[in-house]
Motif scaffolding. Structure first.
Motif, PDB file in Angstrom:
ATOM      1  N   VAL A  67      68.420  20.386  29.997  1.00 44.99           N
ATOM      2  CA  VAL A  67      67.598  20.864  28.881  1.00 44.99           C
ATOM      3  C   VAL A  67      68.416  21.766  27.961  1.00 44.99           C
ATOM      4  N   ARG A  68      69.197  22.655  28.556  1.00 43.01           N
ATOM      5  CA  ARG A  68      70.015  23.567  27.743  1.00 43.01           C
ATOM      6  C   ARG A  68      71.065  22.820  26.918  1.00 43.01           C
ATOM      7  N   GLN A  69      71.512  21.680  27.423  1.00 43.12           N
ATOM      8  CA  GLN A  69      72.518  20.906  26.694  1.00 43.12           C
ATOM      9  C   GLN A  69      71.892  19.928  25.703  1.00 43.12           C
ATOM     10  N   THR A  70      70.588  19.739  25.786  1.00 43.09           N
ATOM     11  CA  THR A  70      69.904  18.841  24.859  1.00 43.09           C
ATOM     12  C   THR A  70      68.849  19.653  24.105  1.00 43.09           C
ATOM     13  N   SER A  71      67.617  19.550  24.520  1.00 42.12           N
ATOM     14  CA  SER A  71      66.540  20.325  23.890  1.00 42.12           C
ATOM     15  C   SER A  71      65.295  20.220  24.754  1.00 42.12           C
ATOM     16  N   GLU A  72      64.309  21.051  24.422  1.00 43.64           N
ATOM     17  CA  GLU A  72      63.030  20.984  25.129  1.00 43.64           C
ATOM     18  C   GLU A  72      62.390  19.608  24.940  1.00 43.64           C
ATOM     19  N   SER A  73      62.590  19.014  23.767  1.00 47.14           N
ATOM     20  CA  SER A  73      61.965  17.716  23.503  1.00 47.14           C
ATOM     21  C   SER A  73      62.515  16.629  24.417  1.00 47.14           C
ATOM     22  N   PHE A  74      63.793  16.749  24.816  1.00 53.24           N
ATOM     23  CA  PHE A  74      64.340  15.753  25.744  1.00 53.24           C
ATOM     24  C   PHE A  74      63.531  15.744  27.037  1.00 53.24           C
ATOM     25  N   LEU A  75      63.302  16.923  27.614  1.00 52.29           N
ATOM     26  CA  LEU A  75      62.550  16.990  28.860  1.00 52.29           C
ATOM     27  C   LEU A  75      61.135  16.482  28.673  1.00 52.29           C
ATOM     28  N   SER A  76      60.493  16.866  27.584  1.00 50.05           N
ATOM     29  CA  SER A  76      59.102  16.454  27.385  1.00 50.05           C
ATOM     30  C   SER A  76      58.989  14.946  27.223  1.00 50.05           C
ATOM     31  N   ASN A  77      60.018  14.309  26.646  1.00 52.61           N
ATOM     32  CA  ASN A  77      59.974  12.858  26.478  1.00 52.61           C
ATOM     33  C   ASN A  77      60.012  12.125  27.808  1.00 52.61           C
ATOM     34  N   VAL A  78      60.738  12.657  28.767  1.00 48.97           N
ATOM     35  CA  VAL A  78      60.747  12.069  30.114  1.00 48.97           C
ATOM     36  C   VAL A  78      59.457  12.443  30.849  1.00 48.97           C
ATOM     37  N   PHE A  79      59.084  13.702  30.717  1.00 51.14           N
ATOM     38  CA  PHE A  79      57.968  14.264  31.467  1.00 51.14           C
ATOM     39  C   PHE A  79      56.651  13.556  31.159  1.00 51.14           C
ATOM     40  N   ARG A  80      56.419  13.243  29.885  1.00 49.55           N
ATOM     41  CA  ARG A  80      55.089  12.748  29.496  1.00 49.55           C
ATOM     42  C   ARG A  80      54.714  11.460  30.215  1.00 49.55           C
ATOM     43  N   TYR A  81      55.674  10.554  30.386  1.00 49.37           N
ATOM     44  CA  TYR A  81      55.350   9.279  31.018  1.00 49.37           C
ATOM     45  C   TYR A  81      55.208   9.429  32.532  1.00 49.37           C
ATOM     46  N   LYS A  82      55.999  10.292  33.120  1.00 48.97           N
ATOM     47  CA  LYS A  82      55.832  10.576  34.546  1.00 48.97           C
ATOM     48  C   LYS A  82      54.475  11.237  34.799  1.00 48.97           C
ATOM     49  N   MET A  83      54.062  12.102  33.864  1.00 54.29           N
ATOM     50  CA  MET A  83      52.763  12.754  33.995  1.00 54.29           C
ATOM     51  C   MET A  83      51.634  11.737  33.890  1.00 54.29           C
ATOM     52  N   ILE A  84      51.717  10.839  32.924  1.00 52.92           N
ATOM     53  CA  ILE A  84      50.677   9.820  32.776  1.00 52.92           C
ATOM     54  C   ILE A  84      50.611   8.955  34.025  1.00 52.92           C
ATOM     55  N   GLU A  85      51.781   8.539  34.523  1.00 56.97           N
ATOM     56  CA  GLU A  85      51.826   7.685  35.708  1.00 56.97           C
ATOM     57  C   GLU A  85      51.189   8.378  36.909  1.00 56.97           C
ATOM     58  N   LYS A  86      51.429   9.672  37.048  1.00 56.53           N
ATOM     59  CA  LYS A  86      50.969  10.395  38.240  1.00 56.53           C
ATOM     60  C   LYS A  86      49.524  10.873  38.134  1.00 56.53           C
ATOM     61  N   THR A  87      49.067  11.233  36.946  1.00 57.02           N
ATOM     62  CA  THR A  87      47.758  11.879  36.811  1.00 57.02           C
ATOM     63  C   THR A  87      46.730  11.090  36.014  1.00 57.02           C
ATOM     64  N   ASP A  88      47.172  10.086  35.250  1.00 60.32           N
ATOM     65  CA  ASP A  88      46.280   9.301  34.389  1.00 60.32           C
ATOM     66  C   ASP A  88      45.676  10.144  33.260  1.00 60.32           C
ATOM     67  N   ALA A  89      46.327  11.253  32.919  1.00 57.49           N
ATOM     68  CA  ALA A  89      45.851  12.098  31.817  1.00 57.49           C
ATOM     69  C   ALA A  89      46.470  11.635  30.497  1.00 57.49           C
ATOM     70  N   ILE A  90      45.869  12.059  29.401  1.00 52.28           N
ATOM     71  CA  ILE A  90      46.422  11.815  28.065  1.00 52.28           C
ATOM     72  C   ILE A  90      47.455  12.898  27.787  1.00 52.28           C
TER      73      ILE A  90
END
Length: 271
Positions: A67-90
């Motif tokens: 994250v420090r070498q890229t940006s917060e948006s890099f992490l969120s871009n990976v995170f959002r799909y893992k979150m949807i897959e795991k929780t079925d949330a929007i």
């Protein structure tokens, strides 16, 4: 009359303090009955009551060095799909204001963005077991030498990167949006989901280039809305420093929405 309980929404925060616009946007979903979870990488000191707080590690391991070498948006871009897959949330970005609740039956929540027509991923729901989410997660988990859609110039920019850097950093340095809208648009085209996208008025009624209108006391923000509008993106990544460090002017959209939701902007300004 009580607000009906609707489908869950969730977002991610990296840092220790929310800006008032983030408080406003998160609480707007609560106001419409959406259980709203904020996954956090740190202890956030000013999360409003009504927001469910959970550690980001509930969804995935967090590599803050990347994250420090890229940006917060890099992490969120990976995170959002893992979150949807795991929780079925929007997934909701922390600067997406809920104008109307998301319909229970809507299975493809994403839209074209601004004047360009590429898909944005600021507000996203896709089926958690579908082809699109599988291709996106495979891309993030098995990064290629270069994304399939990169042109010769972009590929050359990767080749110039230090080979000792993590591949995610090399791709990010070559093209900052390679993990966000570019990836989402490309894979949606590959799976046939691009045609299922909502029109921009659903989720991004105000183009990014016009985001000053949210702070203009004489601006007609609602003139951009249609009967379809569900979410209003406030684009805090493009907000001018003055608006981040000062309360919104009376009668501006930001001020009116703070009054409507019950957020005191003066208590959560950028320092």
């Amino acid at each position: 009359m009580s607000t009906p309980v609707r489908r869950p929404v969730a977002s991610l925060w990296i840092g220790e303090r929310l800006h008032y616009l983030n408080q406003l946007c998160l609480l707007s979903h609560v106001a419409h009955g959406h259980p709203t979870t904020l996954y956090c990488t740190d202890k956030v000191t000013n999360v409003p009551d009504g927001i469910i707080v959970k550690p980001a590690t509930d969804i995935m391991a967090i590599d803050m060095d990347i994250v420090r070498q890229t940006s917060e948006s890099f992490l969120s871009n990976v995170f959002r799909y893992k979150m949807i897959e795991k929780t079925d949330a929007i997934w909701i970005d922390c600067d997406a204001f809920c104008h109307k609740p998301f319909p229970d039956e809507m299975q493809n929540i994403y839209a074209g963005h601004g004047f360009r027509g590429a898909l944005n991923c600021g507000v996203v729901y896709i089926p958690p077991q579908g082809a699109l989410i599988k291709q996106l997660l495979d891309y993030y988990e098995n990064l290629p030498d270069a994304p399939a859609w990169f042109n010769k110039q972009q590929r050359k920019r990767i080749e110039k990167q230090d080979t000792s850097l993590p591949q995610a950093v090399r791709i990010y340095n070559a093209e900052r949006t390679a993990f966000g809208p570019q990836a989402f648009t490309y894979f949606a085209q590959q799976t046939g989901d691009f045609e299922k996208a909502l029109t921009s008025d659903y989720l991004y009624p105000v183009p990014f280039q016009l985001n000053d209108v949210f702070y203009d006391p004489y601006g007609r923000v609602e003139g951009h809305f249609t009967d379809n509008t569900l979410s209003v993106h406030l684009y805090t990544n493009g907000t001018k420093p003055y608006w981040r460090k000062n309360p919104p002017l009376p009668n501006s959209y930001a001020a009116r929405m703070c009054a409507q939701i019950g957020v005191d902007a003066s208590k959560a300004l950028e320092e």
